[in-house]
Design an enzyme around this catalytic site. Sequence first.
Site, PDB file in Angstrom:
ATOM      1  N   CYS A 381     -78.536  10.149  -0.467  1.00  0.00           N
ATOM      2  CA  CYS A 381     -78.541   9.793  -1.263  1.00  0.00           C
ATOM      3  C   CYS A 381     -77.335  10.979  -2.510  1.00  0.00           C
ATOM      4  CB  CYS A 381     -79.047   8.356  -2.422  1.00  0.00           C
ATOM      5  SG  CYS A 381     -78.224   7.664  -3.246  1.00  0.00           S
ATOM      6  N   HIS A 515     -80.104   5.795   2.151  1.00  0.00           N
ATOM      7  CA  HIS A 515     -81.759   5.829   1.757  1.00  0.00           C
ATOM      8  C   HIS A 515     -82.419   5.721   2.741  1.00  0.00           C
ATOM      9  CE1 HIS A 515     -82.469   6.418  -2.129  1.00  0.00           C
ATOM     10  NE2 HIS A 515     -81.236   6.148  -2.359  1.00  0.00           N
ATOM     11  N   GLU A 517     -85.303   6.409   4.519  1.00  0.00           N
ATOM     12  CA  GLU A 517     -86.560   6.499   4.646  1.00  0.00           C
ATOM     13  C   GLU A 517     -87.334   4.793   3.823  1.00  0.00           C
ATOM     14  OE1 GLU A 517     -84.396   7.191   2.451  1.00  0.00           O
ATOM     15  OE2 GLU A 517     -84.861   7.858   0.157  1.00  0.00           O
TER      16      GLU A 517
HETATM   17  N1  GLN Z   1     -77.279   9.442  -9.671  1.00  0.00           N
HETATM   18  C1  GLN Z   1     -76.321   9.265  -7.842  1.00  0.00           C
HETATM   19  C2  GLN Z   1     -75.699   7.826  -7.841  1.00  0.00           C
HETATM   20  O1  GLN Z   1     -76.053   6.840  -9.022  1.00  0.00           O
HETATM   21  C3  GLN Z   1     -77.539   8.960  -6.658  1.00  0.00           C
HETATM   22  C4  GLN Z   1     -78.440   7.593  -6.614  1.00  0.00           C
HETATM   23  C5  GLN Z   1     -79.033   7.865  -5.581  1.00  0.00           C
HETATM   24  O2  GLN Z   1     -79.525   8.659  -5.187  1.00  0.00           O
HETATM   25  N2  GLN Z   1     -80.246   6.777  -5.436  1.00  0.00           N
HETATM   26  O3  GLN Z   1     -74.842   7.285  -6.850  1.00  0.00           O
END
Ligand code: GLN
EC number: 6.3.4.2
Length: 543
Positions: A381, A515, A517
């Site tokens: 992410c 994600h 995970e």
């Molecule tokens: N801050 C980033 C976004 O909102 C990544 C978010 C995250 O890593 N879950 O796109």
Amino acid sequence: MTRFVFITGGVVSSLGKGIASAALAALLQARGYKVRMRKLDPYLNVDPGTMSPYQHGEVFITDDGAETDLDLGHYERFTGVHASRADNTTTGRIYSDVIARERRGDYLGGTVQVIPHITDAIKDVVVTGTDDYDFVLVEIGGTVGDIESLPFLEAIRQLRNDLGHAQTMCVHLTLLPYIPAAGELKTKPTQHSVKELQNVGIQPQMLLCRSDRPIPENERRKIANFCNVRSEAVIAALDVDTIYACPISYHNEGMDQEVLRYFDLPYDSKPDLSRWEKIVHAIREPEGEVRVAIVGKYTALLDSYKSLAEALLHGGIANHVKVKLDWIESEEFEKNGNIAERLKDADAILVPGGFGERGAEGKIQAVRYARENNIPFLGICFGMQMAVVECARSLGGLPKASSTEFGPTDEPVVGLMTEWARGSELLRRREGGDLGGTMRLGAYPAKLVPGSRVAEIYGRTEIRERHRHRWEVNAHYKDRLEKTGLRFSGLSPDGVLPEVVEYPDHAWFVAVQYHPELLSKPFDPHPLFAGFIAAAVKEAHRK
Ligand code: GLN
């Protein structure tokens, strides 16, 4: 018939109620029953989505895009059953629903009260959508005795009457502290905690007692007498070296047998626990060890990275190795300039999800270190977004490249779709013309480029993974960045949103917008974590 097991906790918090509940669910599953798990959280936030990771730990995302308590992660990891929005409710959600109904006039001029209106709403959430299950396990967050959880306890008390005792059971988790000066386990806190429950009209049918040693028979009888439960229903929840040993340990203490006995179900046969035996064996007897450096920023509360730590452990199970986690605060690199020193022993480097500018430069340095030194790298992410920024700056001739999350920038290689997609040709391709602008939450499909490393890792080209982010890698930079050697190897099905990038020439460098995970299970390690740890094993051999 659906049977409900309510799980409360007493004496102190952090006894592991979520894991205890999940382990019981796993035991019932191992006996062939269909199980669903739910959690009721007593706080006033409508969901944990807006809470700081330091306050609440990880926010677990469901397929249907709900931001939920991290215990739902344990539920999924122990049962494999995917949770939904309906499986986590907070006091805040209940009240806001009831108040919205009141404003609409649904109560026809009646006085709206905690009992019955709030408790009815709670009972509704507990039972709705549970018909297809043999067992529904409902965990009540918080500790008995808190003012906050009273409406939930009252709702359970009522449900025992509404559904009948044959269909409901209350399990209370407590602590038996060992007092060295007295040389014994103390039962008084448990007695007091059960009295608190009895005061609100709930008599537990089972006590699960956290303890660092076996409960002597006379203590067990004493607890049973004072707390008004069968002595066989006083179960020791012994400390274990891995949470995945809980199902086996609870079974050895007779927990599932006693639950089934209560519900008048057969309990003589042995459940099939081979799945858990294999996992525990792999964890206890690894054939090697790798070190993974995690360069993040919520390292002061590791609960913020709960699923990540578990998924890495699962990657270790898949490769028969112990995975040692080195949690590094990324700001350290910015302040001390010690990145090479700090990362020299790492067999693999991971930059996880995150929010905001603080620590971002340190994460970018970590990406660069991994890329230049051919160290296996996984970006998740925010980690992928920083990998793209690093590529643009170091290889793409765009030294000012950045994410608009940190403010206006000349080269927004990461930006909101409302900023970079509006009016562009790409948007016409975008299914439903969706510009985003809000959080992208929940499971989305993606297509992987055939022949890419990530397609090989998954063994297929169509995937579905869970997201939680607002910013997206700006597709307008795709061609320019691909010329540097970065490959955009996964895209949204309409071909617009970059979902995976990789360097084909690197030992193992994969970064994903989602994600992974959140989907990993101990009995089914996520392919990206299995692959990442396999690459770490190779690197450890090379070192
Ligand atoms: N801050 C980033 C976004 O909102 C990544 C978010 C995250 O890593 N879950 O796109």
